[in-house]
Scaffold this motif. Structure first.
Motif, PDB file in Angstrom:
ATOM      1  N   PRO A 290      -2.014  13.307   8.818  1.00 62.18           N
ATOM      2  CA  PRO A 290      -0.750  13.295   9.556  1.00 62.18           C
ATOM      3  C   PRO A 290      -0.615  12.054  10.443  1.00 62.18           C
ATOM      4  CG  PRO A 290      -2.320  14.760  10.612  1.00 62.18           C
ATOM      5  CD  PRO A 290      -2.964  14.300   9.340  1.00 62.18           C
TER       6      PRO A 290
ATOM      7  N   SER B 161      -3.639   4.796   7.602  1.00 61.62           N
ATOM      8  CA  SER B 161      -3.526   4.132   6.302  1.00 61.62           C
ATOM      9  C   SER B 161      -3.656   5.134   5.148  1.00 61.62           C
ATOM     10  CB  SER B 161      -4.578   3.035   6.159  1.00 61.62           C
ATOM     11  OG  SER B 161      -5.859   3.603   6.262  1.00 61.62           O
ATOM     12  N   ASP B 162      -4.143   6.344   5.430  1.00 54.33           N
ATOM     13  CA  ASP B 162      -4.192   7.323   4.340  1.00 54.33           C
ATOM     14  C   ASP B 162      -3.041   8.340   4.430  1.00 54.33           C
ATOM     15  OD1 ASP B 162      -5.161   8.567   6.555  1.00 54.33           O
ATOM     16  OD2 ASP B 162      -6.800   9.603   5.530  1.00 54.33           O
ATOM     17  N   TYR B 163      -1.990   7.987   5.190  1.00 56.71           N
ATOM     18  CA  TYR B 163      -0.771   8.789   5.198  1.00 56.71           C
ATOM     19  C   TYR B 163      -0.198   8.831   3.779  1.00 56.71           C
ATOM     20  CZ  TYR B 163       3.967  10.189   6.477  1.00 56.71           C
ATOM     21  OH  TYR B 163       5.162  10.837   6.573  1.00 56.71           O
ATOM     22  N   PRO B 164       0.353   9.910   3.282  1.00 54.95           N
ATOM     23  CA  PRO B 164       0.573  11.193   3.953  1.00 54.95           C
ATOM     24  C   PRO B 164      -0.578  12.197   3.787  1.00 54.95           C
ATOM     25  CG  PRO B 164       1.667  11.216   1.845  1.00 54.95           C
ATOM     26  CD  PRO B 164       0.934   9.908   1.936  1.00 54.95           C
ATOM     27  N   HIS B 165      -1.737  11.725   3.378  1.00 58.81           N
ATOM     28  CA  HIS B 165      -2.842  12.686   3.287  1.00 58.81           C
ATOM     29  C   HIS B 165      -3.239  13.150   4.683  1.00 58.81           C
ATOM     30  CE1 HIS B 165      -5.796  14.816   1.031  1.00 58.81           C
ATOM     31  NE2 HIS B 165      -6.750  14.387   1.825  1.00 58.81           N
TER      32      HIS B 165
ATOM     33  N   GLU C 288      -9.832   7.731   0.656  1.00 61.21           N
ATOM     34  CA  GLU C 288      -9.065   6.524   0.931  1.00 61.21           C
ATOM     35  C   GLU C 288      -9.388   5.424  -0.079  1.00 61.21           C
ATOM     36  OE1 GLU C 288      -8.173   4.019   4.922  1.00 61.21           O
ATOM     37  OE2 GLU C 288      -8.993   6.028   5.130  1.00 61.21           O
TER      38      GLU C 288
ATOM     39  N   ARG D  74      -7.908   6.242  -3.431  1.00 70.84           N
ATOM     40  CA  ARG D  74      -6.463   6.001  -3.484  1.00 70.84           C
ATOM     41  C   ARG D  74      -6.170   4.520  -3.613  1.00 70.84           C
ATOM     42  NH1 ARG D  74      -3.337   8.571   1.242  1.00 70.84           N
ATOM     43  NH2 ARG D  74      -1.531   8.148  -0.065  1.00 70.84           N
TER      44      ARG D  74
ATOM     45  N   MET E 183       3.256  -5.107   4.188  1.00 73.98           N
ATOM     46  CA  MET E 183       4.563  -5.349   3.614  1.00 73.98           C
ATOM     47  C   MET E 183       5.426  -6.128   4.584  1.00 73.98           C
ATOM     48  SD  MET E 183       6.374  -1.638   4.102  1.00 73.98           S
ATOM     49  CE  MET E 183       8.061  -2.136   4.359  1.00 73.98           C
TER      50      MET E 183
ATOM     51  N   ASP F 145      -4.225   2.906  -6.741  1.00 73.65           N
ATOM     52  CA  ASP F 145      -3.007   2.136  -6.513  1.00 73.65           C
ATOM     53  C   ASP F 145      -3.132   0.764  -7.184  1.00 73.65           C
ATOM     54  OD1 ASP F 145      -0.518   1.978  -5.480  1.00 73.65           O
ATOM     55  OD2 ASP F 145      -1.120   1.667  -3.408  1.00 73.65           O
TER      56      ASP F 145
ATOM     57  N   PRO G 144       0.822  -1.210   0.000  1.00 71.03           N
ATOM     58  CA  PRO G 144       0.000   0.000   0.000  1.00 71.03           C
ATOM     59  C   PRO G 144       0.860   1.266   0.000  1.00 71.03           C
ATOM     60  CG  PRO G 144      -0.810  -1.588   1.604  1.00 71.03           C
ATOM     61  CD  PRO G 144       0.478  -2.136   1.080  1.00 71.03           C
ATOM     62  N   ALA G 145       0.333   2.310  -0.661  1.00 72.82           N
ATOM     63  CA  ALA G 145       1.110   3.536  -0.852  1.00 72.82           C
ATOM     64  C   ALA G 145       1.596   4.134   0.464  1.00 72.82           C
ATOM     65  CB  ALA G 145       0.278   4.548  -1.628  1.00 72.82           C
ATOM     66  N   ALA G 146       0.777   4.050   1.504  1.00 72.51           N
ATOM     67  CA  ALA G 146       1.159   4.661   2.780  1.00 72.51           C
ATOM     68  C   ALA G 146       2.427   4.011   3.326  1.00 72.51           C
ATOM     69  CB  ALA G 146       0.017   4.524   3.787  1.00 72.51           C
ATOM     70  N   GLN G 147       2.511   2.687   3.213  1.00 75.94           N
ATOM     71  CA  GLN G 147       3.672   2.001   3.766  1.00 75.94           C
ATOM     72  C   GLN G 147       4.910   2.237   2.914  1.00 75.94           C
ATOM     73  OE1 GLN G 147       2.678  -1.973   5.087  1.00 75.94           O
ATOM     74  NE2 GLN G 147       0.576  -1.345   5.380  1.00 75.94           N
TER      75      GLN G 147
END
Lengths: 188, 450
Positions: A97, A91-95, B150, B153, B398, B157, A34-37
């Protein structure tokens, strides 16, 4: 127009009952991080720990969304103290904080006794271009430049404004082990 | 009686059913795209070959399903995790009172299948995250009717990750699935056509969306000024302090008892500071962050989305894109009307579509240390000190293979250097996420076994 021939071919193969997909089925499982990780891993490469006043601890190396940061101010009122912060990356980081909580009881105008932190970049001034390093720097800055004009712990802020020597003393006491918060400030 | 007749006429004269649409699809025109092939094949493509996925069966989803099937897209899948609530019925017109509590996707699909002859809508009553790449890969076009950033996104992705590249880095045709994203908020809305790796992806333009409103903690704790401050104070601070329903009970915004407590607590706070305007309904709105939904805005945005799907599928006319003058249509209906279609630029360092996967061919038996050596030597990567991770097997997370950048992770992953890569990379084509201080951007590396 979408690839008509290919679609027809696929349809025909389906009808013919061939179970193998036209693509050869090597879609790598299509699993992605996932993009956040991915973003957190990117944040971490900047060597935040190069600062001697900062330590990071990941209880589970495979869960980089949850970790602890210990700050050790080398100057200012809180010099000599060790302050731990729990970081939880949404999970929606960096949207959104990171969520932080100070797990060390501290007598500070901008941190209350439950550990909630009042820092602009963790709230209304958060921007996705900021990163974990910026948050850690921001937290550290609170120990160098506390801001009594915008308090979360009102007693600490008022004491700091009204009676700086007493405030310094109260901070010093709070650095001793076993500090659980002051029940009354009248005696300062 | 008359209305039933009109409804039935669709069945009675199948030849004339698509008459107007066929007029467009049967002959070339000045506004057609360069790869438009008028004729029967295009009609077959539309009715039989294309499978469209509609994500969300709410306000936009109902409109989209209606519009797309009436446009001739007869093979549609719809996915939604929600169940129908009474408050949906004023605009989500595929649902009736007796459907309350049932799956939106299932009820919507049944309704359309009954109403539109020949339509085959397949419902999926689950979260988008429960479906994998194999599922999303089946569709030629994906339409989003979502209400959260969310979920957008995540879909972005996923869809971007489906694109495949040849060794020269060019997209394999057909692997980048176009996605049409619709969104509404009150009287405003947008339509965004995302062609992965051609137009900006959703992640590229994410900074344009205002983040969720968060109030400064100090304002909440000390000097509330608005009724919303009072509700947020009750929600964020007082709930945790008081824990009115026991230490283990978290705030549940759908629980009327919790809402009542929140309302009373916020009201007391408001009275204390002389703030007016805290009502139960207001409290619910703030606590659940309810956005006003206007049926007509949904209709406008969904209709624009559906037409883009038609254009993407058939090329009967040029679709919204960077070349055609804009891939993003904004609709501002709040102060008179203003619409504009514009283009954004792709972000070079976009974490989703800025990544260009680099393929490296290795033997299955090599160790992590040997893999890192290969990546250091590779002229496309030239790494110095990389952190490497792979997608987790089971959950959507991950696993860190090696990370020298943070001491506590380094200490626990340096022993992995001597282990074979097959402990983490079980099949050819697994994508590694690689970060290195010498690189400005993150790299994706596809490990191919030779």
């Amino acid at each position: 127009m979408l690839n008509l021939l290919k679609l027809k071919q696929e349809k025909a193969e389906q009808k013919a009952g061939s179970s193998e997909s036209a693509e050869g089925g090597s879609k790598a499982g299509g699993k992605i991080i996932p993009a956040a990780q991915r973003r957190v891993q990117k944040d971490l490469k900047n060597g935040i720990e190069k600062n001697s006043w900062c330590q990071m601890e990941f209880p589970d190396p495979d869960d980089i969304m949850n970790f602890n940061v210990t700050l050790m101010p080398d100057e200012g009122f809180w010099k000599g103290g060790k302050f731990s912060f729990k970081f939880e990356i949404p999970s929606d980081y960096p949207h959104s904080p990171p969520k932080t909580l100070c797990t060390t009881k501290v007598f500070h105008p901008n941190i209350d006794l439950e550990g909630k932190v009042c820092l602009n970049i963790l709230r209304d001034e958060w921007k996705p271009v900021l990163d974990i390093g910026a948050v850690i720097n921001g937290l550290f800055f609170l120990f160098l430049e506390p801001n009594p004009q915008d308090p979360l712990n009102k007693e600490a802020a008022e004491l700091m404004k009204d009676n700086l020597p007493a405030f310094k003393q109260a901070v010093q006491r709070s650095l001793r082990p076993g500090f659980g918060g002051y029940s009354s400030y009248g005696r300062y | 009686m008359a209305s039933t007749d009109v409804e039935m006429r669709v069945d009675i004269d199948p030849d004339r059913r698509w008459e107007d649409l066929y007029r467009l699809l049967s002959r070339p025109g000045p506004s057609a795209g360069p790869n438009f092939f008028p004729g029967d094949e295009t009609k077959e493509l539309l009715h039989n070959l294309i499978r469209v996925l509609v994500v969300g069966a709410g306000g936009l989803g109902c409109e989209l399903l209606k519009d797309l099937t009436l446009l001739g897209f007869l093979n549609i899948d719809v996915i939604d995790m929600d169940t129908i609530e009474v408050t949906n019925l004023n605009r989500q017109f595929l649902f009736r009172k007796c459907d309350v509590g049932q799956s939106k996707a299932v009820v919507a699909a049944n309704f359309i299948n009954k109403r539109v002859p020949g339509a085959s809508v397949t419902p999926h009553f689950c979260k988008i995250q429960e479906k994998d790449a194999d599922f999303y890969q089946q569709f030629q076009i994906i339409v989003l009717g979502l209400d959260s950033l969310e979920a957008r996104r995540w879909m972005n992705d996923m869809v971007c990750s489906l694109a495949q590249f040849d060794d020269d880095g060019n997209i394999e045709p057909g692997t980048n699935i176009p996605m049409v994203d619709g969104g509404t908020e009150g009287l405003a809305g947008h339509v965004n056509v995302i062609y992965p790796f051609v137009t900006p992806c959703f992640e590229c333009i994410l900074p344009l969306f205002p983040p969720q409103v968060n109030f400064p903690m100090c304002t909440l704790a000390d000097i509330p000024r608005t009724p919303a401050h009072c509700v947020e104070w009750a929600k964020q601070l007082e709930w945790d302090r008081v824990r009115p329903f026991g230490d283990d009970t978290d705030l549940e915004c759908d629980d009327p008892k919790h809402m009542q407590w929140l309302y009373e607590t916020a009201l007391k706070r408001a009275q204390q500071f002389g703030i007016e305007g805290v009502t139960l309904k207001f409290t619910q709105g703030v606590a659940k962050r309810i956005i006003p939904a206007i049926a007509a805005t949904n209709a406008i945005v969904a209709a624009a989305c559906a037409n883009e799907v038609l254009k993407l599928a058939t090329a009967v006319s040029r679709h919204m894109s960077t070349e055609s003058g804009g891939h993003y249509m904004m609709y501002q209906g709040g102060d008179a009307i203003y619409t504009n279609t514009l283009s954004h630029e792709r972000k070079d360092d976009c974490p989703v579509c800025g990544r260009k996967a680099v393929k490296i061919h290795v033997h299955e038996d090599i160790t992590v240390a040997q893999l890192i050596e290969l990546m250091k030597e590779d002229s496309r990567l030239r790494l110095k000190n990389p952190a490497i991770s792979v997608p987790a097997d089971t959950t959507s997370g991950m696993k860190t293979i090696y990370n020298p950048h943070v001491k506590s992770i380094y200490e626990r992953t340096r022993e992995n250097l001597d282990h074979p890569i097959s402990s983490w990379i079980r099949s050819s084509g697994v994508e590694l996420t690689v970060d290195d201080p010498v690189m400005a951007t993150q790299k994706q590396v596809l490990v191919m076994f030779s």
